[in-house]
Design a protein around this motif. Structure first.
Motif, PDB file in Angstrom:
ATOM      1  N   SER A   5       0.843  -1.206   0.000  1.00 54.08           N
ATOM      2  CA  SER A   5       0.000   0.000   0.000  1.00 54.08           C
ATOM      3  C   SER A   5       0.870   1.244   0.000  1.00 54.08           C
ATOM      4  CB  SER A   5      -0.914   0.009   1.216  1.00 54.08           C
ATOM      5  OG  SER A   5      -1.698  -1.144   1.238  1.00 54.08           O
ATOM      6  N   THR A   6       1.750   1.322  -0.953  1.00 48.95           N
ATOM      7  CA  THR A   6       2.661   2.456  -1.021  1.00 48.95           C
ATOM      8  C   THR A   6       2.641   2.993  -2.438  1.00 48.95           C
ATOM      9  OG1 THR A   6       4.980   3.113  -0.853  1.00 48.95           O
ATOM     10  CG2 THR A   6       4.567   0.836  -1.464  1.00 48.95           C
ATOM     11  N   THR A   7       2.967   4.270  -2.588  1.00 51.25           N
ATOM     12  CA  THR A   7       3.036   4.814  -3.941  1.00 51.25           C
ATOM     13  C   THR A   7       4.481   5.117  -4.340  1.00 51.25           C
ATOM     14  OG1 THR A   7       2.578   6.994  -3.008  1.00 51.25           O
ATOM     15  CG2 THR A   7       0.696   5.782  -3.888  1.00 51.25           C
ATOM     16  N   ILE A   8       5.424   4.737  -3.473  1.00 50.42           N
ATOM     17  CA  ILE A   8       6.839   4.949  -3.802  1.00 50.42           C
ATOM     18  C   ILE A   8       7.572   3.611  -3.798  1.00 50.42           C
ATOM     19  CG2 ILE A   8       6.926   7.344  -2.995  1.00 50.42           C
ATOM     20  CD1 ILE A   8       8.060   6.289  -0.351  1.00 50.42           C
ATOM     21  N   ARG A   9       8.841   3.634  -4.188  1.00 51.04           N
ATOM     22  CA  ARG A   9       9.555   2.364  -4.306  1.00 51.04           C
ATOM     23  C   ARG A   9      10.676   2.220  -3.284  1.00 51.04           C
ATOM     24  NH1 ARG A   9      12.213   1.830 -10.010  1.00 51.04           N
ATOM     25  NH2 ARG A   9      10.368   2.816 -10.884  1.00 51.04           N
ATOM     26  N   THR A  10      10.793   3.150  -2.369  1.00 47.84           N
ATOM     27  CA  THR A  10      11.893   3.100  -1.415  1.00 47.84           C
ATOM     28  C   THR A  10      11.406   2.676  -0.028  1.00 47.84           C
ATOM     29  OG1 THR A  10      11.546   5.463  -1.131  1.00 47.84           O
ATOM     30  CG2 THR A  10      13.354   4.804  -2.558  1.00 47.84           C
ATOM     31  N   GLY A  11      12.336   2.280   0.785  1.00 50.89           N
ATOM     32  CA  GLY A  11      12.033   2.003   2.184  1.00 50.89           C
ATOM     33  C   GLY A  11      11.385   0.659   2.445  1.00 50.89           C
ATOM     34  N   LEU A  12      11.442  -0.241   1.453  1.00 49.01           N
ATOM     35  CA  LEU A  12      10.758  -1.523   1.632  1.00 49.01           C
ATOM     36  C   LEU A  12      11.642  -2.599   2.275  1.00 49.01           C
ATOM     37  CD1 LEU A  12       8.757  -1.597  -1.737  1.00 49.01           C
ATOM     38  CD2 LEU A  12       7.811  -1.295   0.556  1.00 49.01           C
ATOM     39  N   PRO A  15      11.905  -7.111  -5.719  1.00 47.20           N
ATOM     40  CA  PRO A  15      13.299  -6.659  -5.842  1.00 47.20           C
ATOM     41  C   PRO A  15      13.571  -5.326  -5.145  1.00 47.20           C
ATOM     42  CG  PRO A  15      12.197  -6.631  -7.982  1.00 47.20           C
ATOM     43  CD  PRO A  15      11.300  -7.349  -7.038  1.00 47.20           C
ATOM     44  N   TRP A  16      12.599  -4.440  -5.069  1.00 48.51           N
ATOM     45  CA  TRP A  16      12.828  -3.185  -4.339  1.00 48.51           C
ATOM     46  C   TRP A  16      13.153  -3.491  -2.871  1.00 48.51           C
ATOM     47  CZ3 TRP A  16       7.704  -0.637  -6.444  1.00 48.51           C
ATOM     48  CH2 TRP A  16       7.903  -0.225  -7.771  1.00 48.51           C
ATOM     49  N   ALA A  17      12.405  -4.427  -2.296  1.00 45.55           N
ATOM     50  CA  ALA A  17      12.635  -4.776  -0.890  1.00 45.55           C
ATOM     51  C   ALA A  17      14.004  -5.435  -0.720  1.00 45.55           C
ATOM     52  CB  ALA A  17      11.536  -5.704  -0.389  1.00 45.55           C
ATOM     53  N   LEU A  18      14.357  -6.322  -1.648  1.00 43.30           N
ATOM     54  CA  LEU A  18      15.627  -7.038  -1.514  1.00 43.30           C
ATOM     55  C   LEU A  18      16.820  -6.099  -1.673  1.00 43.30           C
ATOM     56  CD1 LEU A  18      14.858 -10.379  -3.417  1.00 43.30           C
ATOM     57  CD2 LEU A  18      14.717  -9.902  -0.971  1.00 43.30           C
ATOM     58  N   THR A  19      16.759  -5.215  -2.658  1.00 42.53           N
ATOM     59  CA  THR A  19      17.901  -4.305  -2.850  1.00 42.53           C
ATOM     60  C   THR A  19      17.970  -3.313  -1.687  1.00 42.53           C
ATOM     61  OG1 THR A  19      16.550  -2.901  -4.286  1.00 42.53           O
ATOM     62  CG2 THR A  19      17.988  -4.480  -5.364  1.00 42.53           C
ATOM     63  N   ASP A  20      16.822  -2.907  -1.208  1.00 39.69           N
ATOM     64  CA  ASP A  20      16.815  -1.987  -0.074  1.00 39.69           C
ATOM     65  C   ASP A  20      17.381  -2.665   1.181  1.00 39.69           C
ATOM     66  OD1 ASP A  20      16.136   0.685   0.811  1.00 39.69           O
ATOM     67  OD2 ASP A  20      14.563  -0.234   2.032  1.00 39.69           O
TER      68      ASP A  20
END
Ligand code: SF4
Lengths: 198, 471
Positions: free
Chosen positions: A32-39, A88-93
């Motif tokens: 439920s986010t509109t951005i791709r960071t912080g995951l 992948p956003w969560a994994l790279t973060d």
């Protein structure tokens, strides 16, 4: 825009289970986010924390000796399930740079490459043997297309030529597509009658 | 003489803008881009950061389904959003559509619903098209002979900006299903059986074409169920060649070509079949007569058994772990397992035919007191048509909840959750650990099996229930 990457050197975090799906990697309640960071803090949320909310110290990514490791050694068919790029956003973060498995699901692989997360597909036997020695420092060489172990083993892995160029040169796929504008225009003009969307 | 081509080859060839080479993938054109609130915001942000506008807003259609409540608005007209972020996603999509002139089937629209349900209903989905959506179950649209597949949010940005994607040509897998289906057996049972046979990675890198007499005899709804779950076998897409069943469906839709244009389109669509002698990279044969109503015992969709069978001995540690998570015991009959929740819905099984199946079981019966049953139509249209037939009343009279359209408990993003440890029989597509809520346990099944289980309060064989008289 991706940044260029060539060599990834790290010890590995092992998640040996097969078929680790994208709901495992990042449960839907974090979409439920509109951005791709912080995951990153939600990566593998339901493994990292127990049902009562406490941190599970046994889970691989919670173990102190695994802190800072950037290579994930995973069971077969990693990333199956949803198309969520949040995986992948969560994994790279969370600091991961490569996933080594004997099979990586199609959509996950495409999403991973767009985020500089390198899918390294090796034979199941090789992956199994690497999993026995997670404290070996592995070296993933993208230009050479091989993964090297400290005792001198070299395991070649296939990487699409275009994907390799994108990783090595930080090529931006959207920029590449935008540069094909004339071809796209020509296609649209010559195929006009076959499109019916109204 | 031209080389015989598969349906997939024809679809592929027709959309290549720039052919692939060893050095670069093909530039591949997209005819229809469907977007929803969860996977599109980052794509729009990417365009904004580059100062570019969507290339073909006319080929882009939006709907709201994943984060939306399935309970109606309160007296003040406020929808009961489960959290503020869900509402923010909905509002972001509205703003993005408004800013760029993209048609949106908004809350309140009579045409809103789950993205993979409304596009076929409207006739936006047509044979021969290439269709993408930031959603893996885009494979559903393949039932119409369209090449349809899920993409990530970066790719949503690519399609918004250029109407194209960079694609390597996938391989082809023919799954030929022949024979008549038994009583109480439907498309969901067939596809669960197929995934069990080829494995959850059996289709990886491939586009599946479903063929054979069983598929030809299927309704569009059933074909959509089949193609919907192609992704659960890891496939890039699922396909069924268009035929009279397809054209009949399309002839009743508002957005398909009309009149003369429709006849001309049908002529073109008829050419979309695999040529005799065309070769597939892989082929699998399935005997439909051997398929029983299916349920899964594990934590991935490849673990189906007949509902009349016993939970198998675990083949390895992972299977043992899955059975422990599910609270199931090897050697025990799966029928008779107590059920807490029954969910009928999701883009796999939420269409009118599914609602009819459920109503057929529930009519004159009661949902077992232990069971909470949710019936969630896939779209406003399904809801309207079902209500016109009195299905909502049958569902409510049986003690089940009749909800507003949306993804609901399939992905459990909107507050519709299965509680930790509860066992749900669900008509959705994924039984992954925690898919329906943290700690939730899911058995996948058909609407008939789900409804029979709701009545029995335990996993039940719909064929047995059919024999018992309704009150
Ligand atoms: S119903 Fe489920 S599978 Fe279908 S689009 Fe919604 S969340 Fe995805």
């Amino acid at each position: 825009m991706n940044t260029a990457v060539n060599i990834i050197r790290s010890r590995a975090v092992v998640l040996s289970q097969a078929n680790i799906d994208t709901d495992r990697i990042i449960p839907a309640r974090f979409l439920s986010t509109t951005i791709r960071t912080g995951l990153g803090e939600h990566a593998f949320a339901d493994w990292r924390k127990r049902a009562d909310g406490s941190v599970d110290p046994e889970f691989a990514l919670n173990r102190p000796e695994n802190a800072g490791r950037s290579i994930l050694l995973a069971g077969r068919n990693f990333g199956c399930g949803s198309s969520r790029e949040h995986a992948p956003w969560a994994l790279t973060d969370a600091g991961l740079r490569a996933v080594v498995s004997s099979q990586v699901a199609d959509i996950f692989r495409a999403n991973a490459l767009k985020n500089g997360l390198v899918p390294v597909v090796l034979d199941e036997a090789v992956v199994q043997s690497l999993m026995q020695r997670p404290d070996d420092e592995l070296e993933i060489d993208i230009a050479a297309g091989e993964l090297r172990t400290p005792d001198g083993q070299r395991h070649a892995f296939a990487l699409d030529a275009f994907a390799r160029t994108c990783l090595l040169e930080g090529v931006d796929e959207l920029g590449y597509l935008l540069a094909r504008g004339a071809d796209i225009q020509h296609y649209e003009t010559s195929h006009r009658e076959s499109s019916h969307v109204v | 003489m031209t080389t015989p081509r598969t349906l997939f080859d024809k679809l592929w060839d027709a959309h290549v803008v720039v052919p692939e080479t060893a050095a670069a993938p093909a530039v591949f054109y997209i005819d229809l881009h469907l977007i929803h609130e969860v996977t599109s915001p980052q794509g729009f942000t990417e365009l904004a950061s580059r100062g570019i506008a969507p290339r073909r807003p006319d080929l882009t259609k939006a709907t709201l389904d994943h984060s939306t409540p399935t309970l109606p608005a309160d007296a003040a007209g406020e929808l009961p959003y489960h959290k503020p972020e869900a509402k923010a996603q909905v509002e972001r999509l509205r703003e993005n559509c408004k800013a760029h002139g993209i048609e949106i089937f908004d809350l309140g629209s009579a045409q809103r619903g789950i993205v993979h349900v409304i596009a076929p209903e409207l006739g936006l989905t047509q044979p021969g098209m290439s269709i993408v959506c930031g959603d893996s179950h885009t494979s559903t649209h393949g039932a119409f002979g369209a090449l349809a597949f899920g993409i990530g949010s970066s790719e949503v940005g690519h399609v918004l900006a250029t109407q194209c994607l960079l694609q390597r040509k996938p391989k082809t897998l023919a799954i030929t299903i022949d024979g008549e289906l038994g009583e109480g057996v439907g498309a969901k049972d067939v596809v669960l059986h197929v995934i069990q046979q080829i494995g959850v990675n059996g289709g990886t890198g491939h586009v599946i074409e479903f063929r054979g007499s069983t598929v030809r005899a299927m309704s569009m709804e059933s074909r959509m169920t089949l193609c919907n779950m192609a992704i659960e076998a890891g496939a890039r897409a699922g396909l069924v060649a268009p035929d009279d069943v397809t054209f009949e469906w399309l002839s009743r839709t508002p957005r398909a070509p009309q009149g003369r244009a429709f006849d001309a389109a049908v002529k073109r669509w008829r050419t979309l079949a695999t040529d005799d002698g065309a070769a597939f990279d892989q082929e699998v044969q399935v005997d439909a007569r051997r398929i029983a109503p299916a349920v899964t015992w594990g934590t991935h969709p490849g673990t189906a058994i007949g509902v009349d069978q016993r939970v198998p001995e675990p083949a390895d540690a992972a299977e043992a772990k899955a059975q422990a998570y599910m609270g199931l015991h090897a050697g025990a009959a799966i029928a008779g397992t107590p059920v807490d929740v029954v969910f009928v819905g999701s883009c796999t099984n939420c269409r009118l035919s599914d609602m009819r199946d459920v109503a057929g079981v529930l009519a004159g019966r009661r949902v077992h007191p232990r069971v909470r049953m949710l019936v969630v139509p896939g779209s406003e249209q399904v809801k309207r048509e079902a209500e016109a037939e009195g299905i909502d009343r049958i569902v409510r009279a049986a003690g089940a909840e009749w909800r507003e359209p949306g993804c609901s408990m399939c992905i459990a993003m909107n507050g519709d959750l299965v509680a930790p440890g509860q066992l749900a029989v669900s008509t959705s597509n994924r039984n992954f650990e925690g898919r329906q809520g943290p700690g939730a346990r899911t058995l996948l099944a058909s609407p008939l099996t789900a409804a029979a289980s709701a009545v029995a309060g335990v996993v039940a064989d719909p064929r047995t229930l059919a024999a018992t008289e309704a009150a």
